[in-house]
Design a protein around this motif. Structure first.
Motif, short mmCIF file in Angstrom:
data_model
loop_
_atom_site.label_atom_id
_atom_site.label_comp_id
_atom_site.label_asym_id
_atom_site.label_seq_id
_atom_site.Cartn_x
_atom_site.Cartn_y
_atom_site.Cartn_z
N VAL A 363 28.61 -53.99 -26.59
CA VAL A 363 28.40 -53.44 -25.34
C VAL A 363 27.05 -54.50 -24.91
CG1 VAL A 363 29.27 -51.21 -25.32
CG2 VAL A 363 27.25 -51.48 -25.81
N LYS A 364 27.07 -54.49 -23.44
CA LYS A 364 25.86 -54.93 -22.90
C LYS A 364 25.21 -53.89 -21.98
CE LYS A 364 24.06 -59.03 -20.34
NZ LYS A 364 24.41 -60.28 -19.44
N VAL A 365 23.94 -53.36 -22.23
CA VAL A 365 23.26 -51.93 -21.95
C VAL A 365 22.34 -52.46 -21.01
CG1 VAL A 365 22.18 -49.87 -22.68
CG2 VAL A 365 24.33 -50.74 -23.72
N SER A 366 22.30 -52.02 -19.69
CA SER A 366 20.81 -51.87 -18.92
C SER A 366 20.28 -50.57 -19.18
CB SER A 366 21.38 -51.90 -17.34
OG SER A 366 22.23 -53.00 -17.17
N ARG A 367 19.01 -50.50 -19.37
CA ARG A 367 17.91 -49.47 -19.69
C ARG A 367 17.55 -49.13 -18.31
NH1 ARG A 367 14.06 -49.75 -24.33
NH2 ARG A 367 14.09 -47.39 -24.04
N LEU A 368 17.54 -47.84 -17.80
CA LEU A 368 17.10 -47.29 -16.81
C LEU A 368 16.08 -45.75 -17.06
CD1 LEU A 368 20.26 -47.12 -14.45
CD2 LEU A 368 18.35 -48.81 -14.33
N THR A 369 15.42 -45.52 -16.56
CA THR A 369 14.51 -44.41 -16.68
C THR A 369 15.14 -43.34 -15.60
OG1 THR A 369 12.84 -44.77 -14.66
CG2 THR A 369 12.24 -45.38 -16.90
N TYR A 370 15.10 -42.04 -16.02
CA TYR A 370 15.44 -40.90 -14.84
C TYR A 370 15.09 -41.22 -13.49
CZ TYR A 370 16.81 -38.30 -19.29
OH TYR A 370 17.29 -38.20 -20.62
N GLU A 371 13.95 -41.58 -13.04
CA GLU A 371 13.39 -41.86 -11.95
C GLU A 371 14.25 -43.02 -11.25
OE1 GLU A 371 9.28 -42.41 -9.65
OE2 GLU A 371 9.37 -42.75 -11.73
N GLU A 372 14.41 -43.83 -11.87
CA GLU A 372 15.06 -45.20 -11.48
C GLU A 372 16.42 -44.63 -11.07
OE1 GLU A 372 12.68 -48.74 -14.00
OE2 GLU A 372 14.36 -47.94 -14.79
N ALA A 373 17.32 -44.03 -11.96
CA ALA A 373 18.67 -43.58 -11.88
C ALA A 373 18.76 -42.79 -10.73
CB ALA A 373 19.17 -43.03 -13.24
N ASP A 374 17.68 -41.91 -10.36
CA ASP A 374 17.85 -40.89 -9.34
C ASP A 374 17.81 -41.81 -8.05
OD1 ASP A 374 18.00 -38.45 -11.03
OD2 ASP A 374 16.30 -37.41 -9.83
N GLY A 375 16.74 -42.85 -8.33
CA GLY A 375 16.64 -43.63 -6.91
C GLY A 375 17.97 -44.33 -6.65
N LEU A 376 18.63 -44.70 -7.44
CA LEU A 376 19.71 -45.51 -7.23
C LEU A 376 21.20 -44.41 -6.86
CD1 LEU A 376 19.86 -47.93 -10.33
CD2 LEU A 376 19.93 -48.55 -7.90
N ILE A 377 21.06 -43.09 -7.55
CA ILE A 377 22.33 -42.48 -7.14
C ILE A 377 22.05 -41.69 -5.59
CG2 ILE A 377 23.05 -40.32 -7.66
CD1 ILE A 377 22.25 -40.82 -10.58
N PHE A 378 20.70 -41.54 -5.42
CA PHE A 378 20.50 -40.97 -4.17
C PHE A 378 19.75 -41.70 -2.91
CE2 PHE A 378 20.13 -37.48 -7.51
CZ PHE A 378 21.31 -36.74 -7.14
N SER A 379 20.05 -43.12 -3.25
CA SER A 379 19.58 -43.87 -2.26
C SER A 379 20.62 -44.02 -1.04
CB SER A 379 19.51 -45.38 -2.77
OG SER A 379 20.60 -45.89 -3.47
N ALA A 380 20.48 -44.64 -0.03
CA ALA A 380 21.50 -44.93 0.70
C ALA A 380 22.67 -45.68 0.53
CB ALA A 380 20.73 -45.39 2.16
N PRO A 381 23.90 -45.45 0.74
CA PRO A 381 25.13 -45.92 0.15
C PRO A 381 24.91 -47.38 0.70
CG PRO A 381 25.75 -44.03 1.45
CD PRO A 381 24.28 -44.10 1.82
N ASP A 382 25.32 -48.22 -0.47
CA ASP A 382 25.18 -49.70 -0.31
C ASP A 382 26.49 -50.35 -1.09
OD1 ASP A 382 24.78 -52.43 -0.43
OD2 ASP A 382 22.73 -52.40 -1.08
N ALA A 383 27.21 -50.75 -0.10
CA ALA A 383 28.79 -51.19 -0.81
C ALA A 383 28.41 -52.28 -1.80
CB ALA A 383 29.29 -51.72 0.57
N ASP A 384 27.22 -53.30 -1.52
CA ASP A 384 27.11 -54.40 -2.67
C ASP A 384 26.41 -53.90 -4.10
OD1 ASP A 384 28.10 -55.93 -0.57
OD2 ASP A 384 26.30 -56.32 0.56
#
Length: 641
Positions: A363-384
């Motif tokens: 596998v090719k893994v991207s590492r994220l902190t919980y803070e970074e993951a929250d920022g992506l999950i709850f950010s404004a929807p971005d189709a791209d």
């Protein structure tokens, strides 16, 4: 034997006088006034007498004259033949009397200059005498130094730390007391139940009191953490480096986005997540580090991991279950691609597991902190933003699984957590933010654990299954932290077994941990079994798994105890210079005339006395009054309104 009564004899290396003699027994008078009947062979005559009393004998006989004794020894050395006790007395003391006879016998008993028997006394060789003289002088010096050390210890005289000694111009003048304090340190570390030194200065022989004494005298500083040693935990890193994975047919998943989400201070990522949506079904991929691809049962690395039970995480550092050299090879996301054991969990519309497939992958893994993951999950929807889309879908899946578990009776407990670290010898404590992506990871790990358990059950494969019962629940569950505290008190200890059982706390019918084989031995053991079956080898028997599981669990419990005690120790160190500081707290439960409270900023639970009325979940202000590091206690006083 001489016929004369009142002869001076030796009985059990003590002086005695012949009182009476019968055909088969001799009656002796002893220095303490008692009489005793003995056999003739049990005594030796050293003076024919008559001797009226023990005057001059009770205190050891005539005062020895060192020069005269040495001269007598030198004369006998030159004569090169044994002497009698009478001859030695005359040579050393100028006469043969009861007192000098007893003194001569004591020279023989002492063994420095002479050896042999009463009738044949020989001078010891010069090199042996000189060596023993040196030993005795050293011992005498040490005895005097030890008494001086004990006096300093009783007065709690301060000592310079090793660092201060190195920087001190007077360091050569400092007493070398480390040799005398070792038994106190052994007691403080829990390596010995007793301490001669503690006893000699009339202190209780407990690890806590030994710790306090070492701090008082400056032998230790607040930085000394005795708790891992007390729990039998080694702070040496693992030594056996597992081999790299052997070449094999791994499924290539490098084109599938995979995310390892963890705390920023985590340095051993061993799981990552991917998601594939197939119509009404979702395929959750939990990629897990694959050390069992080379670590087999009873291999050196497996034996070492079993002995350690789990990685020890304390503020001083991480002491790993597997050698640190294994991390670059097996941890996920530390290299461009990573070998993995993938758990593919197929879920239906009700978030129920329909199928589990387990296979080796890359596998090719991207590492994220919980803070970074929250920022992506709850950010404004971005189709791209495909990364955010995958994480949002994973979060939705996790929410559905949590709802399923709660419906099955799962208990959720949310209480504050804190991260303690050492930064340039400075203790810092920060409250852990309850990021929602942490819930995402937890639910996906639980799905992998449930799926792996079902997979093993269907194949009758012995793995460590984990169960838990819930104790009697209170009639009313309070809201907030007080309610979480109530629930936690109802939870019973988990149980490990090779037989599947319900984990009531998680709301799962079957559960086996498989997502941390770099950190937990039970996970590694499950991987070894799964790997054996995937290769077509014969797995360990149920009894073999049970024996390994039991040994690993005992070590795991010790690690948990050491971590808990170490966190408390460093919390006390952190508070030790903050007397008078004020802390926000939440009341949890009343116990007789005291209240259990929690200080969220420290994740510290403690008890306080209060004169005013307090209710559960009430916010309090606490003033720190005292800290006792050896006992791991801090005293807080509520501010009265």
């Amino acid at each position: 034997m001489a016929e004369t009564k009142a002869a001076l004899v030796v009985y059990k290396n003590k002086p005695a006088l012949v009182k009476e003699k019968s055909q088969d027994k001799i009656t002796l008078s002893l220095p303490d006034g008692d009489s005793i009947k003995v056999r003739e062979k049990d005594i030796e005559v050293i003076h024919p007498g008559p001797v009226k009393n023990f005057d001059g004998l009770k205190d050891g006989g005539a005062e020895s004259k060192p020069d005269a004794v040495k001269e007598a020894w030198e004369l006998l050395l030159m004569e090169e033949k044994p002497a009698s006790l009478k001859e030695l007395a005359e040579l050393a003391f100028g006469e043969y009397s009861p007192v000098s006879a007893w003194a001569a016998f004591r020279l023989l008993l002492d063994g420095l200059y002479f050896s042999g028997t009463v009738s044949a006394i020989s001078p010891r060789p010069q090199d042996q005498v000189e060596a023993d003289v040196e030993k005795r002088e050293k011992k005498q010096k040490t005895s005097g130094e030890r008494e001086e050390f004990l006096q300093r210890l009783r007065s709690r005289s301060p000592y310079l730390s090793p660092t201060e000694q190195n920087n001190s111009d007077a360091q050569d003048e400092l007493p070398d007391d480390r040799r005398f304090i070792q038994d106190v340190e052994a007691l403080a570390y829990g390596k010995s139940p007793k301490s001669k030194t503690m006893k000699e200065i009339n202190m209780s022989e407990t690890p806590e009191d030994a710790h306090a004494l070492l701090l008082d005298c400056g032998f230790w500083t607040n930085r000394n953490n005795p708790h891992p040693a007390r729990c039998g935990i080694s702070l040496q890193q693992a030594k056996h480096i597992p081999d790299p994975p052997q070449p094999e047919n791994r499924r290539d998943l490098t084109q599938m986005p995979a995310f390892a989400i963890d705390s920023p201070w985590s340095h051993d990522p061993d799981d990552a997540l991917s998601l594939e949506i197939d119509g009404n079904k979702q395929n959750l991929y939990v990629h897990v580090a694959d050390p069992a691809s080379s670590i087999t049962a009873s291999s050196p690395a497996e034996l070492e991991a079993r002995d350690r039970g789990a990685t020890l995480y304390i503020p001083e550092g991480s002491f790993r279950m597997l050698a640190k050299e294994a991390l670059p090879v097996f941890a996920l996301g530390l290299a461009e691609t990573s070998p993995s054991l993938t758990f593919k969990i197929t879920l239906n519309d009700n978030a129920e597991i329909e199928e589990t497939e387990i296979f080796p992958s890359v596998v090719k893994v991207s590492r994220l902190t919980y803070e970074e993951a929250d920022g992506l999950i709850f950010s404004a929807p971005d189709a791209d933003n495909s990364k955010a889309a995958v994480l949002r879908n994973l979060y939705t899946l996790a929410e559905r699984n949590l709802q399923r578990r709660v419906a099955a009776g799962a208990i959720t407990i949310d209480l504050p957590e804190a991260y303690i670290r050492m930064d340039k010898e400075q203790v810092t404590i920060e409250q852990i933010v309850p990021y929602r992506s942490k819930d995402l990871v937890r639910e996906c790990m639980l799905l992998a654990a449930e799926g792996a358990g079902l997979w093993a059950m269907r194949r009758k494969l012995a793995v460590p299954f984990i169960g838990q019962e819930i104790g009697e629940m209170p009639g009313e569950i309070l809201p907030g932290m007080a309610g979480a505290y109530q629930l936690r008190r109802c939870m019973r200890a988990r149980s490990l077994s090779i037989t599947p059982s319900k984990h009531a706390g998680l709301g799962l019918e079957t559960y086996t941990q498989v997502t941390s084989p770099l950190r937990r031995y039970s996970d590694l053991l499950a991987h070894i079994q799964i790997r054996s079956m995937l290769r077509g080898d014969t797995p360990l028997t149920a009894d073999e798994v049970l024996a390994r599981m039991s040994a690993g669990e005992a070590a795991t419990i010790a690690v948990a105890q050491a971590e808990r005690a170490s966190r408390n120790h460093w919390t006390m160190v952190y508070l030790s210079d903050k007397k008078g500081s004020v802390w926000d707290a939440i009341a949890l439960e009343k116990k007789v005339n005291r209240w259990v409270v929690i200080i969220p900023a420290l994740a510290l639970e403690t008890q306080v006395s209060a004169r005013k009325k307090i209710t559960p979940n009430e916010q309090l202000k606490l003033t720190l009054k005292a800290v006792n590091i050896p006992k791991g206690e801090a005293v807080f006083i509520p501010e009265e309104s």
